[in-house]
Design a protein around this motif. Sequence first.
Motif, PDB file in Angstrom:
ATOM      1  N   ASP A   1      39.284  35.651  43.319  1.00 32.87           N
ATOM      2  CA  ASP A   1      39.059  35.947  44.557  1.00 32.87           C
ATOM      3  C   ASP A   1      40.370  37.128  44.740  1.00 32.87           C
ATOM      4  O   ASP A   1      39.851  38.104  45.526  1.00 32.87           O
ATOM      5  N   LEU A   2      41.420  37.017  44.313  1.00 35.10           N
ATOM      6  CA  LEU A   2      42.500  37.918  44.218  1.00 35.10           C
ATOM      7  C   LEU A   2      42.994  38.224  43.137  1.00 35.10           C
ATOM      8  O   LEU A   2      43.064  37.096  42.161  1.00 35.10           O
ATOM      9  N   PHE A   3      43.172  39.359  42.534  1.00 34.77           N
ATOM     10  CA  PHE A   3      43.455  39.517  41.068  1.00 34.77           C
ATOM     11  C   PHE A   3      44.805  40.425  41.344  1.00 34.77           C
ATOM     12  O   PHE A   3      44.717  41.422  42.056  1.00 34.77           O
ATOM     13  N   ILE A   4      45.977  40.070  41.031  1.00 40.03           N
ATOM     14  CA  ILE A   4      47.290  40.795  41.248  1.00 40.03           C
ATOM     15  C   ILE A   4      48.020  41.070  40.016  1.00 40.03           C
ATOM     16  O   ILE A   4      48.150  40.269  38.927  1.00 40.03           O
TER      17      ILE A   4
ATOM     18  N   GLY B   1      41.082  31.511  44.459  1.00 43.10           N
ATOM     19  CA  GLY B   1      42.492  31.813  44.908  1.00 43.10           C
ATOM     20  C   GLY B   1      42.783  32.943  44.179  1.00 43.10           C
ATOM     21  O   GLY B   1      42.245  33.912  43.988  1.00 43.10           O
ATOM     22  N   ALA B   2      44.157  33.162  43.734  1.00 39.73           N
ATOM     23  CA  ALA B   2      44.696  34.440  43.059  1.00 39.73           C
ATOM     24  C   ALA B   2      45.225  34.068  41.597  1.00 39.73           C
ATOM     25  O   ALA B   2      45.436  33.109  41.221  1.00 39.73           O
ATOM     26  N   VAL B   3      44.725  35.111  40.704  1.00 46.38           N
ATOM     27  CA  VAL B   3      45.142  35.092  39.328  1.00 46.38           C
ATOM     28  C   VAL B   3      46.038  36.345  39.415  1.00 46.38           C
ATOM     29  O   VAL B   3      45.908  37.427  39.913  1.00 46.38           O
ATOM     30  N   ILE B   4      47.252  36.021  38.793  1.00 41.46           N
ATOM     31  CA  ILE B   4      48.289  36.961  38.640  1.00 41.46           C
ATOM     32  C   ILE B   4      48.585  37.310  37.158  1.00 41.46           C
ATOM     33  O   ILE B   4      48.726  36.555  36.141  1.00 41.46           O
ATOM     34  N   GLN B   5      48.335  38.410  36.936  1.00 43.96           N
ATOM     35  CA  GLN B   5      48.559  38.963  35.356  1.00 43.96           C
ATOM     36  C   GLN B   5      49.928  39.637  35.114  1.00 43.96           C
ATOM     37  O   GLN B   5      50.338  40.506  35.923  1.00 43.96           O
TER      38      GLN B   5
END
Length: 299
Positions: A35-38, A78-82
């Motif tokens: 949904d979100l990639f940060i 949700g959000a995936v933070i790399q």
Amino acid sequence: MQDIVNKLNDKSIGKVLVDEPLSKHTTIKIGGPADLFIQPKSIDGLKDALVILNEHHIPIRVIGRGSNLLIPDEGIRGAVIQFGKGLDHLEVDGDQILVGGGYPLVRLSAIISRDELSGFEFAGGIPGSVGGGVFMNAGAHGSDISKVLVKAHILFEDGTTEWLSNEEMKFDYRKSVLQEERKGYCIEAIFQLNKGNKQDILAEIKKHKEYRRETQPWDYPCAGSIFRNPLPNYAGKLVEELDLKGYQIGGAKISDMHGNFIVNEDEASYEDVMALINFIKKRVKEEYDINMVTEVEIL
């Protein structure tokens, strides 16, 4: 969702993408959209992102270079933070180094060899990041992260941070306290190394890289070792003794080179890989009465 994106952009935390295919960020090239990639550009940006995401009760997952991940085709809600650029700083102070969680292990082993620092040669062929390596106590060739870590700067799921000593990390074979007891992510680490001979260090790194190149199928999309070794046995050897190398389900195939690798042979799906994992588990249990445990992280 756009309101959250706007807040993240207002804070200038880094790159923010919507519905980003995670197959672009895993070495096995499998995974639906997040949904979100940060991609935070700094530790402060990471903390700001967590504050906003937690305020809106957005589920969060953290990934590194995607070398030990299997993600469903439907993706991640949700959000995936790399952890990557922006979290890949490196400071050398004598025989100690401070390094960001997004720093690639392969590059780190090469860079510090220039300063004649020894102790990280084992990581010369591990295709992950420092943060992921600390999280799972990555290792090879008789050594691992626990042998060189002094302390790790940990970001916990509630957004708080703390430095944990080597002892507090509770390292074990491919395990750390971060996986279950105190869930969190390594944003920085301090390693204690030793002065050595540059040529000897480079030769050791080269040997490890060549070994991996000759024995592991990195020419194909794969996620690295699928199973933890059920010591004193070895996962790859058990699979090979069952004559399963080359066995294929859908687009997923047990490597012809190494029994503990599954390669994406032909546009494999998450379901293809999971079916193959479960097939291997079943056969090993039937033949050896051993319960195989996955090393690859299945989100």
